[in-house]
Design a protein around this motif. Structure first.
Motif, PDB file in Angstrom:
ATOM      1  N   UNK A 176     -50.789 -11.487 -15.524  1.00  0.00           N
ATOM      2  CA  UNK A 176     -49.237 -11.256 -16.056  1.00  0.00           C
ATOM      3  C   UNK A 176     -47.907 -10.541 -16.264  1.00  0.00           C
ATOM      4  N   UNK A 177     -48.779  -9.183 -15.973  1.00  0.00           N
ATOM      5  CA  UNK A 177     -47.814  -7.901 -15.680  1.00  0.00           C
ATOM      6  C   UNK A 177     -47.729  -7.113 -14.219  1.00  0.00           C
ATOM      7  N   UNK A 178     -48.222  -8.098 -13.304  1.00  0.00           N
ATOM      8  CA  UNK A 178     -47.407  -8.288 -12.380  1.00  0.00           C
ATOM      9  C   UNK A 178     -49.008  -7.643 -10.917  1.00  0.00           C
ATOM     10  N   UNK A 179     -50.113  -7.023 -11.674  1.00  0.00           N
ATOM     11  CA  UNK A 179     -51.416  -6.777 -11.365  1.00  0.00           C
ATOM     12  C   UNK A 179     -52.391  -7.467 -10.277  1.00  0.00           C
ATOM     13  N   UNK A 180     -52.418  -7.321  -9.035  1.00  0.00           N
ATOM     14  CA  UNK A 180     -53.606  -8.121  -7.946  1.00  0.00           C
ATOM     15  C   UNK A 180     -55.095  -8.212  -8.622  1.00  0.00           C
ATOM     16  N   UNK A 181     -55.322  -9.520  -8.654  1.00  0.00           N
ATOM     17  CA  UNK A 181     -57.133  -9.250  -8.883  1.00  0.00           C
ATOM     18  C   UNK A 181     -57.424 -10.526  -8.355  1.00  0.00           C
ATOM     19  N   UNK A 182     -58.609  -9.603  -8.256  1.00  0.00           N
ATOM     20  CA  UNK A 182     -60.401  -9.912  -7.564  1.00  0.00           C
ATOM     21  C   UNK A 182     -60.897 -10.640  -8.024  1.00  0.00           C
ATOM     22  N   UNK A 183     -61.454 -11.521  -8.760  1.00  0.00           N
ATOM     23  CA  UNK A 183     -62.299 -12.183  -9.535  1.00  0.00           C
ATOM     24  C   UNK A 183     -62.914 -12.216  -9.475  1.00  0.00           C
ATOM     25  N   UNK A 184     -64.714 -11.074  -9.779  1.00  0.00           N
ATOM     26  CA  UNK A 184     -65.893 -12.112  -9.005  1.00  0.00           C
ATOM     27  C   UNK A 184     -66.987 -12.192 -10.551  1.00  0.00           C
TER      28      UNK A 184
END
Length: 119
Positions: free
Chosen positions: A26-34
């Motif tokens: 929501x804050x615009x950060x790219x996530x990589x969920x592991x």
């Protein structure tokens, strides 16, 4: 924005790792969920292995110290700028290994950091 790897990602909406993934996106950060859970979070499939990831700014931990040993070398190999140890994930041995690799560590809550704009 900051690319963040979430260790311990989950599709379970009652877990803090789920809230963090939602708030980061929501804050615009790219996530990589592991993680070991199957499914997705914030519309992104959870990765169930340890891929090579480049340009990692932050790793945020949602795996307790008793299960971190299998992650330590991998996380250090990602060369993140920092590792956030959320409540319940504190691990002084991991801090020492990260510091030796030039990685900043902090005991903090990703959700609080996002809310207070200190992320």
């Amino acid at each position: 924005m900051k690319k963040t790897v979430i260790i311990g990602a989950t599709p379970n909406p009652s877990r803090y790792a789920f809230f963090a993934a939602e708030r980061l996106t929501q804050k615009g950060h790219e996530i990589v969920p592991l993680g070991i859970k199957k499914g997705s979070v914030a519309g992104i499939p959870i990765i169930n292995d340890k891929p090579q990831i480049v340009d990692v700014d932050t790793v945020t931990m949602y795996v307790g110290p008793q299960k971190q040993n299998e992650w330590i070398d991998y996380i250090i190999s990602l060369k993140p700028k920092r590792i956030i140890f959320n409540p319940g994930t504190e691990n002084p041995i991991f801090y020492q290994k990260a510091a030796a690799a030039g990685i900043f560590t902090e005991e903090a809550c990703t959700l609080v950091m996002l809310s207070s704009q200190t992320y």
